[in-house]
Design an enzyme around this catalytic site. Structure first.
Site, PDB file in Angstrom:
ATOM      1  N   TYR A 167       0.803  -1.222   0.000  1.00  0.00           N
ATOM      2  CA  TYR A 167       0.000   0.000   0.000  1.00  0.00           C
ATOM      3  C   TYR A 167       0.837   1.274   0.000  1.00  0.00           C
ATOM      4  O   TYR A 167       0.304   2.368  -0.062  1.00  0.00           O
ATOM      5  CB  TYR A 167      -0.933   0.004   1.222  1.00  0.00           C
ATOM      6  CG  TYR A 167      -0.195  -0.164   2.537  1.00  0.00           C
ATOM      7  CD1 TYR A 167       0.359   0.922   3.186  1.00  0.00           C
ATOM      8  CD2 TYR A 167      -0.037  -1.429   3.102  1.00  0.00           C
ATOM      9  CE1 TYR A 167       1.058   0.760   4.373  1.00  0.00           C
ATOM     10  CE2 TYR A 167       0.649  -1.596   4.289  1.00  0.00           C
ATOM     11  CZ  TYR A 167       1.195  -0.487   4.925  1.00  0.00           C
ATOM     12  OH  TYR A 167       1.890  -0.652   6.090  1.00  0.00           O
ATOM     13  N   GLY A 168       2.150   1.145   0.071  1.00  0.00           N
ATOM     14  CA  GLY A 168       2.996   2.333   0.185  1.00  0.00           C
ATOM     15  C   GLY A 168       4.122   2.338  -0.824  1.00  0.00           C
ATOM     16  O   GLY A 168       3.896   2.232  -2.024  1.00  0.00           O
ATOM     17  N   THR A 169       5.355   2.429  -0.318  1.00  0.00           N
ATOM     18  CA  THR A 169       6.514   2.560  -1.201  1.00  0.00           C
ATOM     19  C   THR A 169       6.775   1.315  -2.035  1.00  0.00           C
ATOM     20  O   THR A 169       7.492   1.387  -3.035  1.00  0.00           O
ATOM     21  CB  THR A 169       7.779   2.901  -0.395  1.00  0.00           C
ATOM     22  OG1 THR A 169       8.103   1.812   0.479  1.00  0.00           O
ATOM     23  CG2 THR A 169       7.600   4.183   0.406  1.00  0.00           C
ATOM     24  N   LEU A 170       6.203   0.169  -1.659  1.00  0.00           N
ATOM     25  CA  LEU A 170       6.380  -1.060  -2.446  1.00  0.00           C
ATOM     26  C   LEU A 170       5.466  -1.111  -3.669  1.00  0.00           C
ATOM     27  O   LEU A 170       5.642  -1.963  -4.542  1.00  0.00           O
ATOM     28  CB  LEU A 170       6.129  -2.299  -1.574  1.00  0.00           C
ATOM     29  CG  LEU A 170       7.235  -2.622  -0.570  1.00  0.00           C
ATOM     30  CD1 LEU A 170       6.748  -3.642   0.453  1.00  0.00           C
ATOM     31  CD2 LEU A 170       8.484  -3.131  -1.276  1.00  0.00           C
TER      32      LEU A 170
ATOM     33  N   GLU B 106      11.039  -4.282   6.031  1.00  0.00           N
ATOM     34  CA  GLU B 106      10.000  -3.797   6.938  1.00  0.00           C
ATOM     35  C   GLU B 106      10.342  -4.019   8.411  1.00  0.00           C
ATOM     36  O   GLU B 106       9.541  -3.702   9.287  1.00  0.00           O
ATOM     37  CB  GLU B 106       8.661  -4.471   6.603  1.00  0.00           C
ATOM     38  CG  GLU B 106       8.223  -4.312   5.155  1.00  0.00           C
ATOM     39  CD  GLU B 106       7.840  -2.883   4.763  1.00  0.00           C
ATOM     40  OE1 GLU B 106       8.127  -1.941   5.520  1.00  0.00           O
ATOM     41  OE2 GLU B 106       7.253  -2.722   3.685  1.00  0.00           O
TER      42      GLU B 106
END
Length: 134
Positions: free
Chosen positions: A18-21, A84
């Protein structure tokens, strides 16, 4: 009885990012090897927090968070766990959890990296639930 000598498929995991990935993000999952395969996109129940250069989600509640579902193998999952800061005692920056994601009307069980609650305290909420939309 026939004997099947064909190679067994490597165990694959579905991961909700949901973010930088996300594709186009600073940690774009497509840069990891072996390559991830895009399954689709969808929403999960949660609240998205702005943690500086990246977001974190706390699962549950009335909010919704947008992301992508990718099929990855164990080698990539181990790389993501390191990125993470997932720890066996659940006290790393993120915790690995399982969520149900509706992708095109199909419910898929996916791994998601949930931020440790202590790291979201006092942080701004991303009301849209979409890290890339701002």
């Amino acid at each position: 009885m026939m004997h099947d000598d064909s190679p067994r498929p490597v165990a694959a995991t579905l991961v909700f990012v949901y973010g930088t990935l996300r594709a186009g993000g600073s940690n774009d999952i497509r840069r990891y090897r072996p390559s991830a395969r895009l399954v689709g996109s969808g929403w999960i129940a949660g609240t998205l927090y702005h943690l500086g250069g990246y977001p974190g989600v706390l699962l549950g509640g009335p909010g919704r968070v947008y992301g992508e579902v990718w099929q990855i193998d164990q080698e990539v999952e181990e790389q993501l766990d390191r990125l993470e800061d997932v720890r066996p005692d659940d006290d790393g920056e993120y915790r690995r959890r399982t969520v149900s994601v509706d992708v095109g009307g199909q419910e898929l069980q996916c791994t998601v990296y949930e931020i440790h609650p202590s790291r979201a305290q006092g942080r701004a909420i991303i009301a849209s639930g979409d890290w890339m939309a701002g």
